[in-house]
Design an enzyme around this catalytic site. Structure first.
Site, PDB file in Angstrom:
ATOM      1  CB  CYS A   3      -0.943   0.009   1.200  1.00 17.82           C
ATOM      2  SG  CYS A   3      -0.107   0.064   2.790  1.00 17.82           S
ATOM      3  CG  ASN A   4       3.852   1.751   2.530  1.00 17.83           C
ATOM      4  OD1 ASN A   4       4.687   0.975   2.082  1.00 17.83           O
ATOM      5  ND2 ASN A   4       3.418   1.678   3.780  1.00 17.83           N
TER       6      ASN A   4
ATOM      7  CB  SER B 144       7.291   0.253   7.392  1.00 17.05           C
ATOM      8  OG  SER B 144       7.691  -1.019   6.949  1.00 17.05           O
TER       9      SER B 144
ATOM     10  CD  GLU C 276       4.622  -2.605   8.031  1.00 18.48           C
ATOM     11  OE1 GLU C 276       3.918  -3.578   8.332  1.00 18.48           O
ATOM     12  OE2 GLU C 276       5.051  -2.388   6.891  1.00 18.48           O
TER      13      GLU C 276
ATOM     14  CD  GLN D 108      -0.036  -5.151   6.504  1.00 13.63           C
ATOM     15  OE1 GLN D 108      -0.058  -4.110   7.153  1.00 13.63           O
ATOM     16  NE2 GLN D 108      -0.946  -5.424   5.589  1.00 13.63           N
TER      17      GLN D 108
ATOM     18  N   GLY E 261     -13.992  -5.280   0.959  1.00 16.33           N
ATOM     19  CA  GLY E 261     -12.846  -6.025   0.445  1.00 16.33           C
ATOM     20  C   GLY E 261     -12.696  -7.334   1.205  1.00 16.33           C
TER      21      GLY E 261
END
Length: 429
Positions: free
Chosen positions: A50-51, A109, A114, A116, A188
């Site tokens: 996502c980033n 991150s 994080e 994830q 989602g």
């Protein structure tokens, strides 16, 4: 052959640009395959979160590979040269190794530390393995990166700030997430949605208070069966939105799913959490009374916590040590075929000379011939001892590969023989 990474992240580009380069799983696979078809590239792995979007390759030539990989990424994002160059970053060789190790450790991150990202790096490697775009070089690099990420979390408290983007967004949302009667709607059913469900349930939220909607209803049902949450049909999304206190959106759609009129129609105070890239929720909803929007722009403003300073320092030290260890091992693997080829050449020379002597002096006894062979081997061993020891000593330095190439040239080694040793060594590994 060296590793190269071309990418963009929240640190190099604004969200508007990241939305353009964002890749869904199918697009990631296609881009990785296209990269592999270009000259100078032998392996490729795409990391898309996502980033960040990053393309890792094993490259035969730096400049040629950079040009080709950059061209493909820019074409995918439909970015002009100036805008692309302004936001892209390139790391090569040692810097590329250090970058992926830092990424896996959570040091690069949006939410410091994080964990994830570990799963996302692992998924990228598994996809590359499934699609056969990764080979021994990048496989070894990514496996080591995963080990370093795990080590950083095991030996430090680096993930105390937030173990994932999801938990960070919940922290930013405040007390409503843990309020007893809060109702959640998750749009989602992918990896991020599953993480959101699991995190809510782990925090004590009753599964009956969580609804999951997905365009493919069967996927919402799968998540319902797995965790006990309610699966709802996509056509019922507006009714569920009107009943929800918190919306968590992570659909992976190519455009906005929740525009201002849709949120206004819900007619109630809400916390909206947008974890998608491109964004699912129109940023203009921030102007609606009673509505609070938490998206990647908000989350990107979270900075390093002072209490994590010691952990950050320790993880950086781990990464630096592991980079050195990895590069030394890589250098050794590149030097070894040259040394083996040199010794093989010396053995072949001795055998040829013994055969010539045996043909010219047929009356030599077996013992005499053995003595000649032994004498010739001692001479050959003495001649190659210093260069082979020296090349092994230089493995710890930056010039090991250059020295190996010079050694091959100095002794006129057959490059095919060096390559053959490399291939055999790779197969055995």
């Amino acid at each position: 052959m060296s590793v190269l990474v071309v990418g963009m992240s929240h640190k190099s580009a604004p969200l508007e640009v990241l939305e353009k380069v964002a890749l869904d799983p199918t697009a990631s696979i296609k881009l990785s395959q296209l990269v592999l078809e270009t000259p100078f590239v032998t392996e490729s792995v795409v990391v898309s979160t996502c980033n960040r979007v990053e393309i890792y390759v094993e490259a035969e030539r730096f400049h040629g590979a950079v040009e080709e990989v950059s061209r493909l990424l820019a074409e995918h994002a439909d970015l002009g040269r100036d805008e692309f160059v302004r936001h892209v970053y390139v790391h090569f060789d040692e810097a590329a190794v250090a970058h992926i190790f830092g990424v896996a450790a959570g040091m690069d991150s949006m939410i410091l530390g994080e964990s994830q990202i570990l799963g996302q790096v692992r998924d990228a490697l598994l996809t590359a393995q499934t699609e056969s775009t990764v080979g021994p070089a990048l496989n070894a690099l990514f496996q080591q990166a995963l080990r370093i990420g795990k080590r950083g979390h095991a030996e430090t408290g680096i993930d105390r700030l937030a173990p994932s983007i999801v938990t960070a967004s919940f922290a930013a949302a405040g007390d409503i997430v843990d309020a007893r009667d809060t109702r959640f709607l998750i749009a989602g059913a992918g990896t991020m949605a599953k993480l959101a469900v699991r995190t809510l349930v782990d925090r004590g939220v009753d599964a009956d208070q969580i609804a999951v909607a997905n365009r493919t209803y069967e996927r919402a049902q799968d998540l319902s069966i797995e965790s006990g949450v309610r699966a709802v049909r996509w056509e019922d999304l507006d009714d569920e939105l009107a009943a929800a206190d918190v919306l968590i959106s992570c659909t992976g759609a190519n455009g906005v799913v929740f525009d201002r009129p849709r949120i206004e129609a819900a007619g109630r105070p809400q916390v909206l959490i947008d974890l998608a890239l491109p964004r699912d929720i129109d940023g203009g909803v921030r102007d609606i009374d009673g509505v609070s929007l938490i998206d990647l722009v908000v989350l990107s403003k979270l900075t390093e916590n002072a209490e994590l300073a010691a952990d950050v320092k320790q993880v950086r030290s781990i990464v630096e040590d592991e980079v050195r260890t990895f590069l030394v091992a890589k250098a050794a693997s590149q030097v070894t075929p040259t040394v083996v080829a040199l010794r093989t050449m010396a053995t072949d020379v001795v055998d040829a000379e013994v055969a010539r002597i045996e043909a010219r002096l047929p009356n030599l006894t077996a013992d005499e011939l053995a003595s000649v062979r032994q004498a010739l081997r001692r001479v050959a061993d003495k001649l190659i001892h210093t260069p082979t020891v020296r090349v092994q000593q230089l493995v710890d330095g930056t010039g090991s590969l250059t020295y190996a190439e010079a050694l091959a040239d100095l002794f006129a080694l057959d490059q095919a023989a060096v390559d053959a040793v490399t291939r055999v060594g790779g197969e055995q590994a």
